[in-house]
Design an enzyme around this catalytic site. Sequence first.
Site, short mmCIF file in Angstrom:
data_model
loop_
_atom_site.label_atom_id
_atom_site.label_comp_id
_atom_site.label_asym_id
_atom_site.label_seq_id
_atom_site.Cartn_x
_atom_site.Cartn_y
_atom_site.Cartn_z
N PHE A 84 0.87 -1.19 0.00
CA PHE A 84 0.00 0.00 0.00
C PHE A 84 0.90 1.24 0.00
O PHE A 84 0.75 2.14 0.82
CB PHE A 84 -0.93 0.02 1.21
N CYS A 197 -5.03 2.60 10.43
CA CYS A 197 -5.57 3.96 10.57
C CYS A 197 -7.08 3.91 10.78
O CYS A 197 -7.77 4.91 10.55
CB CYS A 197 -5.20 4.81 9.36
#
Length: 253
Positions: A84, A197
């Site tokens: 990512f 997150c």
Amino acid sequence: MQETGVSGILLRNDSQARRREGLAIEEPIVVAGDVPATVAIRENGVQFLVDPWAGQKTGFFLDQRDKRESLRKYTHGKRILNCFCYTGGFSLYAALSDATTRTSSVDISSSAIDATYEHFKLNGLDPSLHELHIADVFDYLEVALRQQELFDVVVLDPPAFAKSQSARTQALKAYRRLNTLGMQVLRPGGILLTCSCSGVVGMDDLLGVVSQSAQRLQRAVQLLETYTHGVDHPMNIAMPETAYLKALFCRVL
């Protein structure tokens, strides 16, 4: 503007999260001064080009700058997998740590990989010495596992898997799968940087994910460092979700 000295303010009220609050999705608009299509920044000596108009969030994840800096000490002369990767932040820091360091950057977005390529060149690095992959990270890891590829350092910095409490259970399953795959392509004694997150997934949840993944693979894990969001992002103690970012540096034996 008086407080910070900024020359322009761009409103990015185009996040889908606004729908959950009953707010309209709006096109980005400059409300003061001037905001160019690309902004050049330097973070800890590393150069990046930021797209504030169409990039994710503000165009650059400043909340990971201390984790990027901390990664450097683990990457000298190593083989790094950055999953990512977005525009290559962790990859750039690693590649600049030593001329013999090699990175593999994976993201499903072709524009993100294009930006990573440009950032290598911007920082005086030869992109041909580093691998860039436009791919689904889970698919890439499955292939790497079958091909018995191994890395010295694996970075897992996914987007939020759970944006609401109702998605939390499925998100934890996804985090467990991701971390298990990440450990499977990590050399014994290698460094795993794993992040979340998701505001509804706490630090204890992430520690539990790492522990469960390690137990499944019968590998021991040493927790080396823990981080949250940057010091410029205060947490509202009455709203635990504002402590959204969690990051763990682990040695996986």
